[in-house]
Design a protein around this motif. Structure first.
Motif, PDB file in Angstrom:
ATOM      1  N   TYR A  10      27.739  28.355  44.328  1.00 61.87           N
ATOM      2  CA  TYR A  10      28.654  28.982  45.287  1.00 61.87           C
ATOM      3  C   TYR A  10      29.256  30.251  44.696  1.00 61.87           C
ATOM      4  O   TYR A  10      29.361  31.276  45.364  1.00 61.87           O
ATOM      5  CB  TYR A  10      29.811  28.056  45.677  1.00 61.87           C
ATOM      6  CG  TYR A  10      29.407  26.708  46.224  1.00 61.87           C
ATOM      7  CD1 TYR A  10      28.326  26.558  47.098  1.00 61.87           C
ATOM      8  CD2 TYR A  10      30.116  25.565  45.873  1.00 61.87           C
ATOM      9  CE1 TYR A  10      27.973  25.313  47.588  1.00 61.87           C
ATOM     10  CE2 TYR A  10      29.760  24.318  46.366  1.00 61.87           C
ATOM     11  CZ  TYR A  10      28.691  24.198  47.216  1.00 61.87           C
ATOM     12  OH  TYR A  10      28.340  22.960  47.707  1.00 61.87           O
ATOM     13  N   LEU A  11      29.659  30.173  43.441  1.00 64.92           N
ATOM     14  CA  LEU A  11      30.351  31.291  42.794  1.00 64.92           C
ATOM     15  C   LEU A  11      29.441  32.473  42.495  1.00 64.92           C
ATOM     16  O   LEU A  11      29.917  33.599  42.358  1.00 64.92           O
ATOM     17  CB  LEU A  11      31.026  30.822  41.501  1.00 64.92           C
ATOM     18  CG  LEU A  11      32.112  29.756  41.661  1.00 64.92           C
ATOM     19  CD1 LEU A  11      32.602  29.299  40.300  1.00 64.92           C
ATOM     20  CD2 LEU A  11      33.261  30.264  42.511  1.00 64.92           C
ATOM     21  N   ASN A  12      28.146  32.222  42.394  1.00 65.06           N
ATOM     22  CA  ASN A  12      27.199  33.274  42.025  1.00 65.06           C
ATOM     23  C   ASN A  12      26.227  33.642  43.146  1.00 65.06           C
ATOM     24  O   ASN A  12      25.310  34.432  42.926  1.00 65.06           O
ATOM     25  CB  ASN A  12      26.402  32.846  40.788  1.00 65.06           C
ATOM     26  CG  ASN A  12      27.295  32.659  39.587  1.00 65.06           C
ATOM     27  OD1 ASN A  12      28.096  33.518  39.262  1.00 65.06           O
ATOM     28  ND2 ASN A  12      27.187  31.508  38.933  1.00 65.06           N
ATOM     29  N   SER A  13      26.425  33.101  44.317  1.00 64.03           N
ATOM     30  CA  SER A  13      25.477  33.284  45.413  1.00 64.03           C
ATOM     31  C   SER A  13      25.382  34.739  45.877  1.00 64.03           C
ATOM     32  O   SER A  13      26.397  35.413  46.082  1.00 64.03           O
ATOM     33  CB  SER A  13      25.879  32.410  46.600  1.00 64.03           C
ATOM     34  OG  SER A  13      25.030  32.668  47.689  1.00 64.03           O
ATOM     35  N   LEU A  53      27.131  35.817  49.449  1.00 67.48           N
ATOM     36  CA  LEU A  53      28.523  36.219  49.641  1.00 67.48           C
ATOM     37  C   LEU A  53      28.730  37.638  49.136  1.00 67.48           C
ATOM     38  O   LEU A  53      28.045  38.087  48.222  1.00 67.48           O
ATOM     39  CB  LEU A  53      29.472  35.292  48.870  1.00 67.48           C
ATOM     40  CG  LEU A  53      29.560  33.833  49.294  1.00 67.48           C
ATOM     41  CD1 LEU A  53      30.584  33.098  48.432  1.00 67.48           C
ATOM     42  CD2 LEU A  53      29.907  33.693  50.761  1.00 67.48           C
ATOM     43  N   SER A 110      30.850  40.459  47.052  1.00 66.39           N
ATOM     44  CA  SER A 110      31.511  40.335  45.749  1.00 66.39           C
ATOM     45  C   SER A 110      32.991  40.006  45.908  1.00 66.39           C
ATOM     46  O   SER A 110      33.538  39.210  45.140  1.00 66.39           O
ATOM     47  CB  SER A 110      31.309  41.588  44.897  1.00 66.39           C
ATOM     48  OG  SER A 110      31.832  42.717  45.550  1.00 66.39           O
ATOM     49  N   GLN A 170      34.308  38.206  48.211  1.00 69.38           N
ATOM     50  CA  GLN A 170      34.371  36.787  48.552  1.00 69.38           C
ATOM     51  C   GLN A 170      34.179  35.927  47.298  1.00 69.38           C
ATOM     52  O   GLN A 170      34.897  34.942  47.103  1.00 69.38           O
ATOM     53  CB  GLN A 170      33.305  36.423  49.589  1.00 69.38           C
ATOM     54  CG  GLN A 170      33.551  37.018  50.953  1.00 69.38           C
ATOM     55  CD  GLN A 170      32.403  36.735  51.886  1.00 69.38           C
ATOM     56  OE1 GLN A 170      31.236  36.969  51.559  1.00 69.38           O
ATOM     57  NE2 GLN A 170      32.725  36.232  53.076  1.00 69.38           N
ATOM     58  N   LYS A 171      33.223  36.307  46.462  1.00 67.32           N
ATOM     59  CA  LYS A 171      32.976  35.553  45.229  1.00 67.32           C
ATOM     60  C   LYS A 171      34.199  35.599  44.306  1.00 67.32           C
ATOM     61  O   LYS A 171      34.552  34.599  43.680  1.00 67.32           O
ATOM     62  CB  LYS A 171      31.741  36.079  44.504  1.00 67.32           C
ATOM     63  CG  LYS A 171      30.448  35.739  45.217  1.00 67.32           C
ATOM     64  CD  LYS A 171      29.237  36.051  44.373  1.00 67.32           C
ATOM     65  CE  LYS A 171      28.702  37.409  44.683  1.00 67.32           C
ATOM     66  NZ  LYS A 171      27.390  37.666  44.063  1.00 67.32           N
ATOM     67  N   GLU A 172      34.844  36.763  44.262  1.00 66.70           N
ATOM     68  CA  GLU A 172      36.058  36.897  43.437  1.00 66.70           C
ATOM     69  C   GLU A 172      37.153  35.959  43.926  1.00 66.70           C
ATOM     70  O   GLU A 172      37.824  35.303  43.127  1.00 66.70           O
ATOM     71  CB  GLU A 172      36.559  38.337  43.456  1.00 66.70           C
ATOM     72  CG  GLU A 172      35.667  39.306  42.708  1.00 66.70           C
ATOM     73  CD  GLU A 172      36.012  40.770  42.983  1.00 66.70           C
ATOM     74  OE1 GLU A 172      37.100  41.039  43.546  1.00 66.70           O
ATOM     75  OE2 GLU A 172      35.191  41.636  42.643  1.00 66.70           O
ATOM     76  N   PHE A 215      32.709  28.476  50.993  1.00 69.05           N
ATOM     77  CA  PHE A 215      31.446  29.219  50.838  1.00 69.05           C
ATOM     78  C   PHE A 215      30.761  29.373  52.202  1.00 69.05           C
ATOM     79  O   PHE A 215      30.358  30.473  52.581  1.00 69.05           O
ATOM     80  CB  PHE A 215      30.528  28.485  49.851  1.00 69.05           C
ATOM     81  CG  PHE A 215      29.127  29.011  49.828  1.00 69.05           C
ATOM     82  CD1 PHE A 215      28.815  30.167  49.116  1.00 69.05           C
ATOM     83  CD2 PHE A 215      28.112  28.361  50.509  1.00 69.05           C
ATOM     84  CE1 PHE A 215      27.507  30.661  49.100  1.00 69.05           C
ATOM     85  CE2 PHE A 215      26.818  28.850  50.491  1.00 69.05           C
ATOM     86  CZ  PHE A 215      26.514  30.000  49.785  1.00 69.05           C
ATOM     87  N   ARG A 259      29.950  32.815  54.067  1.00 70.46           N
ATOM     88  CA  ARG A 259      28.553  33.157  54.343  1.00 70.46           C
ATOM     89  C   ARG A 259      28.365  33.486  55.818  1.00 70.46           C
ATOM     90  O   ARG A 259      27.620  34.401  56.162  1.00 70.46           O
ATOM     91  CB  ARG A 259      27.658  31.985  53.932  1.00 70.46           C
ATOM     92  CG  ARG A 259      26.189  32.255  54.091  1.00 70.46           C
ATOM     93  CD  ARG A 259      25.362  31.110  53.603  1.00 70.46           C
ATOM     94  NE  ARG A 259      25.593  29.930  54.414  1.00 70.46           N
ATOM     95  CZ  ARG A 259      25.052  28.735  54.186  1.00 70.46           C
ATOM     96  NH1 ARG A 259      24.270  28.551  53.141  1.00 70.46           N
ATOM     97  NH2 ARG A 259      25.293  27.718  54.974  1.00 70.46           N
TER      98      ARG A 259
END
Length: 127
Positions: A21-24, A27, A29, A31-33, A61, A65
Motif C-alpha cells: 500500500y505504501l509503495n504502490s 497512488l 506521491s 497520497q503515499k506520504e 488505499f 486509488r
C-alpha cells in the motif's frame, strides 16, 4: 526467514501488504506520504498489530486509488460514492471501510489519535 507459526505467517503477509500500500504506483506521491504518516503517527504510535494496520490502510488505499487526489480534497460525496460502489462487498467490508475512513480523517483533519475523540463533520455521519 522461516516462518514457525500461523501467527508469524499472518504477520508477514500483513507486513507485505502494508508495504505494498505504501509503495504502490497506483497512488499519487502525496497520497503515499499521507498513508505513511498515518501509519507512523496513528498505527505505530498506538502499537497496533500488523493485521489491524493492514485493515486500516487497505481501505484508505482503495479510497485513494479510486479518486487519485490528495486525501484532503476527497469530499463527503466522494466517500458516499465510494461506499455505494462497494456496497455489494458485504457488511464486514463496509464496517471496516467506514471505521478506517472515520479514523483516518479524524487523524488527517484534526490530528487527534485518541480513542473516543470526536470525528470531524465530514465523516461523523458514517455509522
Amino acid at each position: 526467514m522461516a516462518v514457525s507459526s500461523p501467527e508469524e505467517f499472518e504477520n508477514e503477509k500483513s507486513a507485505e501488504r502494508v508495504r505494498g500500500y505504501l509503495n504502490s504506483s497506483e497512488l499519487l506521491s502525496v497520497q503515499k506520504e499521507k498513508l505513511a504518516s498515518f501509519k507512523a503517527e496513528f498505527c505505530d504510535q498506538r502499537k497496533q498489530r500488523l493485521a489491524t494496520q493492514d485493515s486500516y490502510l487497505r481501505y484508505i488505499f482503495y479510497l485513494g486509488r479510486q479518486y487519485k487526489k490528495d486525501y484532503r480534497k476527497i469530499s463527503k460525496q466522494d466517500i458516499q460514492k465510494f461506499l455505494e460502489a462497494n456496497s455489494k462487498k458485504g457488511e464486514s467490508w463496509q464496517d471496516w471501510a467506514k471505521l478506517s475512513i472515520k479514523v483516518f480523517y479524524r487523524w488527517l483533519l484534526t490530528g487527534r489519535t485518541e480513542k473516543g475523540s470526536p470525528f470531524p463533520e465530514m465523516v461523523a455521519w458514517l455509522k
